[in-house]
Design a protein around this motif. Structure first.
Motif, mmCIF file in Angstrom:
data_model
loop_
_atom_site.group_PDB
_atom_site.id
_atom_site.type_symbol
_atom_site.label_atom_id
_atom_site.label_comp_id
_atom_site.label_asym_id
_atom_site.label_seq_id
_atom_site.Cartn_x
_atom_site.Cartn_y
_atom_site.Cartn_z
ATOM 1 N N LYS A 174 53.966 43.976 32.545
ATOM 2 C CA LYS A 174 54.237 44.722 31.301
ATOM 3 C C LYS A 174 52.951 45.271 30.677
ATOM 4 N N PHE A 175 51.817 44.635 30.980
ATOM 5 C CA PHE A 175 50.584 44.917 30.246
ATOM 6 C C PHE A 175 50.114 46.360 30.394
ATOM 7 N N ILE A 176 49.663 46.909 29.291
ATOM 8 C CA ILE A 176 48.817 48.103 29.330
ATOM 9 C C ILE A 176 47.397 47.558 29.188
ATOM 10 N N LYS A 177 46.595 47.708 30.232
ATOM 11 C CA LYS A 177 45.221 47.199 30.202
ATOM 12 C C LYS A 177 44.262 48.308 29.781
ATOM 13 N N ILE A 178 43.181 47.915 29.169
ATOM 14 C CA ILE A 178 42.164 48.877 28.737
ATOM 15 C C ILE A 178 40.868 48.541 29.457
ATOM 16 N N SER A 179 40.298 49.529 30.151
ATOM 17 C CA SER A 179 39.009 49.264 30.808
ATOM 18 C C SER A 179 37.946 50.178 30.213
ATOM 19 N N PHE A 180 36.748 49.637 30.083
ATOM 20 C CA PHE A 180 35.630 50.377 29.498
ATOM 21 C C PHE A 180 34.529 50.485 30.545
ATOM 22 N N MET A 181 34.092 51.730 30.797
ATOM 23 C CA MET A 181 33.051 51.956 31.810
ATOM 24 C C MET A 181 31.973 52.878 31.265
ATOM 25 N N GLU A 182 30.780 52.692 31.792
ATOM 26 C CA GLU A 182 29.677 53.607 31.481
ATOM 27 C C GLU A 182 29.447 54.488 32.694
ATOM 28 N N GLU A 183 29.164 55.751 32.427
ATOM 29 C CA GLU A 183 28.801 56.644 33.535
ATOM 30 C C GLU A 183 27.331 57.004 33.421
ATOM 31 N N LYS A 184 26.567 56.596 34.429
ATOM 32 C CA LYS A 184 25.139 56.925 34.461
ATOM 33 C C LYS A 184 24.847 57.624 35.777
ATOM 34 N N ASP A 185 24.263 58.809 35.699
ATOM 35 C CA ASP A 185 23.943 59.594 36.905
ATOM 36 C C ASP A 185 25.153 59.732 37.823
ATOM 37 N N GLY A 186 26.313 59.940 37.212
ATOM 38 C CA GLY A 186 27.519 60.159 37.999
ATOM 39 C C GLY A 186 28.147 58.902 38.575
ATOM 40 N N VAL A 187 27.551 57.726 38.279
ATOM 41 C CA VAL A 187 28.084 56.457 38.803
ATOM 42 C C VAL A 187 28.754 55.677 37.672
ATOM 43 N N LEU A 188 29.987 55.217 37.927
ATOM 44 C CA LEU A 188 30.710 54.439 36.922
ATOM 45 C C LEU A 188 30.397 52.958 37.060
ATOM 46 N N LYS A 189 30.089 52.312 35.938
ATOM 47 C CA LYS A 189 29.772 50.882 35.959
ATOM 48 C C LYS A 189 30.577 50.138 34.904
ATOM 49 N N VAL A 190 31.052 48.948 35.291
ATOM 50 C CA VAL A 190 31.706 48.051 34.331
ATOM 51 C C VAL A 190 30.714 46.937 34.043
ATOM 52 N N HIS A 191 30.471 46.674 32.773
ATOM 53 C CA HIS A 191 29.482 45.662 32.390
ATOM 54 C C HIS A 191 30.102 44.722 31.368
ATOM 55 N N SER A 192 29.984 43.425 31.613
ATOM 56 C CA SER A 192 30.640 42.420 30.765
ATOM 57 C C SER A 192 30.265 42.555 29.282
ATOM 58 N N THR A 193 28.972 42.685 28.986
ATOM 59 C CA THR A 193 28.522 42.776 27.591
ATOM 60 C C THR A 193 29.069 44.027 26.917
ATOM 61 N N ILE A 194 28.986 45.154 27.623
ATOM 62 C CA ILE A 194 29.480 46.418 27.076
ATOM 63 C C ILE A 194 30.990 46.334 26.852
ATOM 64 N N SER A 195 31.705 45.720 27.802
ATOM 65 C CA SER A 195 33.170 45.591 27.683
ATOM 66 C C SER A 195 33.555 44.753 26.476
ATOM 67 N N LYS A 196 32.837 43.632 26.249
ATOM 68 C CA LYS A 196 33.163 42.765 25.106
ATOM 69 C C LYS A 196 32.956 43.494 23.780
ATOM 70 N N LYS A 197 31.828 44.190 23.656
ATOM 71 C CA LYS A 197 31.567 44.964 22.433
ATOM 72 C C LYS A 197 32.645 46.029 22.243
ATOM 73 N N ALA A 198 32.963 46.733 23.342
ATOM 74 C CA ALA A 198 33.924 47.829 23.276
ATOM 75 C C ALA A 198 35.321 47.330 22.889
ATOM 76 N N ARG A 199 35.702 46.145 23.388
ATOM 77 C CA ARG A 199 37.018 45.595 23.023
ATOM 78 C C ARG A 199 37.125 45.406 21.509
ATOM 79 N N GLY A 200 36.054 44.871 20.923
ATOM 80 C CA GLY A 200 36.053 44.646 19.471
ATOM 81 C C GLY A 200 36.155 45.951 18.695
ATOM 82 N N LYS A 201 35.400 46.958 19.131
ATOM 83 C CA LYS A 201 35.408 48.246 18.432
ATOM 84 C C LYS A 201 36.727 48.982 18.662
#
Length: 243
Positions: A174-201
């Motif tokens: 049932k879940f709608i999941k939300i993923s947060f990624m950074e794009e640097k030089d055309g490469v997508l990265k998932v980072h734990s610290t960035i994801s935690k901050k982004a979830r709160g915001k």
């Protein structure tokens, strides 16, 4: 009605205001009774922490067991990175009403609770290898977790996999999941610290904008994060920040 699920945090807010009136459920009491049996040394092993930290946990479990522990609103007591990025101090009455109706915290001691429900200072997640009535904590809570979203059509998960896995596979679908990624030089990265901050915001944006649908979620923008249709699918909304 939409249900937004968020995880707990190890870090606690020392400035939270004590409240009155917490009564533990039978399931919570069962867990407390088990942990109250442990010595400081046992707890150091269970949590994989040093003995001085284990002494603090020993004291907390004894206080809960003896009914002398203070209670706090969950959203105010948890203070990990995600929680510190929720603009909770500036929520007005309408914001708080939205939170009360839509935001729920998945805990390993109390089950799935309202964001402003009362909890006590403790340290416990689903990674601790402790059996309650012969069952792992995940199995111990699964039926209750499933029941908490049984009748919900829209469940938004801001959970880590550790907490998502407490729900049965059928309910997780049932879940709608939300993923947060950074794009640097055309490469997508998932980072734990960035994801935690982004979830709160992201949660703050949901609250402030009274979001109630997936389409409204897609319009959310913050800290360079924008919805990316090409990186999303039917169950996961991807938000990408180009750096």
């Amino acid at each position: 009605m939409m249900k937004i699920l968020i995880p707990t945090a190890k870090e606690l807010n020392k400035k939270a205001m004590p409240q009155e009136g917490l009564k533990l459920s039978e399931k919570s009491l069962e867990i407390v009774a088990e942990f109250a049996k442990f010595s400081t040394l046992d707890l150091a092993k269970v949590y994989k922490i040093k003995e001085d930290k284990a002494m603090e946990e020993f004291s907390r479990w004894q206080d809960i067991n003896n009914n002398t522990a203070k209670s706090y609103k969950a959203l105010e007591l948890f203070n990990g990175l995600m929680y510190r990025n929720i603009n909770r101090d500036n929520f007005d009455e309408a914001d708080k009403k939205y939170v009360e109706e839509n935001v729920f915290i998945t805990t390993s001691l109390y089950g799935v609770i309202g964001a402003y429900d009362l909890i006590q200072e403790h340290r416990l997640d689903f990674l601790q290898n402790v059996k309650i009535s012969g069952r792992s904590l995940k199995n111990f809570w699964r039926a209750n977790y499933d029941e908490s979203i049984e009748d919900e059509n829209l469940v938004v998960s801001l959970l880590s996999s550790e907490f998502e896995e407490v729900f049965s596979k059928k309910q997780r679908e049932k879940f709608i999941k939300i993923s947060f990624m950074e794009e640097k030089d055309g490469v997508l990265k998932v980072h734990s610290t960035i994801s935690k901050k982004a979830r709160g915001k992201f949660l703050t944006e949901l609250v402030k904008n009274r979001v109630s649908s997936v389409e409204e979620m897609k319009k959310i923008q913050f800290d360079d994060f924008k919805f990316s249709a090409e990186n999303s699918d039917g169950r996961t909304l991807a938000f990408i920040a180009k750096r």
